[in-house]
Enzyme design. Structure first.
Site, short mmCIF file in Angstrom:
data_model
loop_
_atom_site.label_atom_id
_atom_site.label_comp_id
_atom_site.label_asym_id
_atom_site.label_seq_id
_atom_site.Cartn_x
_atom_site.Cartn_y
_atom_site.Cartn_z
N GLY A 142 0.79 -1.22 0.00
CA GLY A 142 0.00 0.00 0.00
C GLY A 142 0.82 1.27 0.00
O GLY A 142 1.97 1.30 -0.46
N HIS A 438 -35.88 10.36 -22.00
CA HIS A 438 -36.09 11.80 -21.88
C HIS A 438 -37.02 12.10 -20.70
O HIS A 438 -38.06 11.46 -20.58
CB HIS A 438 -36.71 12.35 -23.16
CG HIS A 438 -37.03 13.82 -23.11
ND1 HIS A 438 -36.05 14.78 -23.14
CD2 HIS A 438 -38.22 14.48 -23.01
CE1 HIS A 438 -36.63 15.98 -23.08
NE2 HIS A 438 -37.95 15.81 -22.99
#
Length: 471
Positions: A142, A438
């Site tokens: 890490g 729409h």
């Protein structure tokens, strides 16, 4: 002391490390997953989850302030900073509990608590005196927060992502250093929660954006909420109980803050591994040189995945890299390239930001660009979220999508669909031939896709032309 033996030893139990261990075990390897604390992944402890909990609180406060736009009269929100931070830690604790269960569910003997360093290409030495002999090793250690030396004199007023979520209350004022995704997200969240925020960055761009048009629009939008100063160097000194920040470069100035949040990148956790004992070639930053396709470090039986290799520092990439590294470690010396998705990074500001695939400019050969603005987009105006710019990059011949830079409402969702389309080799015309409901935010993408069709001399599907406008 005892020597332990395994096929694959994985150093680090974060996202990449766990993925590597699972992958190696799935391919028949005897595995050891070595970690000095098994404290939880970066995402859960100090990254994705606590930051999004803070952002959620900030969005709630912002929604109250926006309500009068819709004719809904409210009183200004009263922010209880202690309650905000208490909920953040409470919910994070629940995530951490779930995270710990994944470690507890590992087969007996796989999880090994300890700090490891290399004693050779196939051997590790643990801090308790034991050694581990392995056919292959995966580095998945890490990254960590780093505070520049110029803040040493005010160290007690400096916060990082490893400390800011431990505060009992919100800071009164905050200088945020670093305009990358983490710095931007936290700067906006704290500003919306009432903290007096100012953002600084040494580079000239925010969010690491290479597309100048999207970057300029995003900067303009975010600057409505907090000042953004880029292209500057900083100095810091104590001034009573405050930190006095002075900046110079493209702008100059001085201001006092309660605290400084350093969010200027996370270097890999490689110190203490004694990489020289492994015989690895290192780059100028001290990171092992590795093959991005196989994750192998040179010709050694060593692989590196996740934030430790400083390549694609996001969770899904760490998981993918761990999977590839674990498989190749289990099958060493028979390694093969892994399948990688389209490069994909999100920034959870409002508006959201996404960078997908290849980024181009108007000068890039054989590439056309389609641009769409959300300033006048129908659904965005309805929601009073009409801000942002989307840019698609496509092959001039045929209009195949290559990448996108997106800043706008709902981008965190739309970007997934665009990434999948890029990965599948879709063209702008093929996307336009799909349904756009729409009114939705997705309709706002159509003008950029149509521009690509027009510039790449690709016919716009007749069915799209008959559909409602995005406006």
């Amino acid at each position: 002391m005892a020597e332990l033996n395994c096929d694959v030893a994985v150093i680090g139990a974060g996202t990449a490390g766990r993925a590597a261990e699972r992958s190696a075990r799935r391919h028949g390897a005897r595995t050891l997953l070595i970690d000095d604390g098994f404290a939880g992944t970066t995402c859960v402890r100090i990254g994705c989850m606590p930051s999004k909990l803070l952002i959620a609180a900030a969005e709630a406060a912002h929604a109250v302030r926006q309500a009068p736009i819709f004719g809904v009269e409210t009183v200004p929100p009263r922010i209880d900073g202690r309650a905000v931070m208490a909920r953040l830690r409470r919910e994070r604790a629940a995530f951490l509990a779930s995270d710990r269960e994944s470690i507890e569910s590992l087969p007996a003997g796989v999880a090994l608590r300890g700090r490891a360093r290399f004693a050779g290409p196939n051997r590790l030495a643990l801090d308790d005196g034991r050694t581990v002999a392995a056919k292959a090793i995966v580095i998945a250690t890490g990254s960590h927060s780093a505070v520049p030396e110029n803040f040493a004199s005010v160290a007690d007023r400096v916060l990082t992502t490893e400390t800011i979520f431990e505060r009992g209350d919100l800071p009164g004022s905050l200088a945020v250093v670093g305009a990358g995704p983490i710095g931007l997200e936290l700067a906006q969240a704290f500003a919306r929660l009432g903290t007096d925020v100012m953002l600084f960055d040494k580079s000239g761009a925010i969010a690491g954006l290479k597309d100048r048009i999207v970057e300029a629009d995003l900067r303009r939008i975010l600057a409505r909420e907090f000042p953004i100063v880029t292209g500057v160097d900083l100095t810091a000194e104590r001034h009573g109980e405050a930190v006095r920040i002075a900046w110079h470069g493209e702008a100059t100035g001085t201001r006092d803050f309660d605290h400084v949040l350093v969010a200027a990148g996370r270097p890999p956790n490689l110190a203490g591994l004694d990489l020289s004992a492994a015989g690895l070639k290192l780059d100028k930053h001290g990171v092992p040189v590795f093959d991005e396709a196989t994750l192998q470090c040179g010709a050694a039986p060593i692989f590196i995945a996740g934030d430790a290799n400083a390549d694609r520092a996001v969770l899904h990439e760490a998981s993918d890299e761990g999977t590839i590294a674990g498989r190749n470690a289990a099958n060493f010396p028979r390694v093969r390239p892994g399948e990688r998705g389209v490069p994909f990074q999100l920034t959870f500001t409002d508006p959201n930001v996404a960078v997908l695939g290849e980024v181009a400019t108007e000068e890039t050969p054989d590439v056309v660009i389609g641009t769409a603005s959300y300033a006048d987009q129908g659904r965005a105006k309805v929601m009073a979220r009409n801000a942002g710019t989307v840019r698609f990059y496509a092959a001039r011949q045929g209009g195949r999508l290559l990448g996108a830079t997106m800043a706008g409402p709902g981008v965190e969702h739309m970007a997934h669909l665009v990434a999948w389309a890029i990965g599948d080799g879709r063209t702008a015309a093929e996307l336009l031939d799909r349904p756009f409901y729409h009114p939705t935010f997705e309709e706002g993408l159509k003008s950029a896709l149509r521009a690509i069709c027009a510039t790449s001399r690709t016919t716009v599907p007749s069915r799209d032309e008959a559909r409602p406008s995005a406006a």
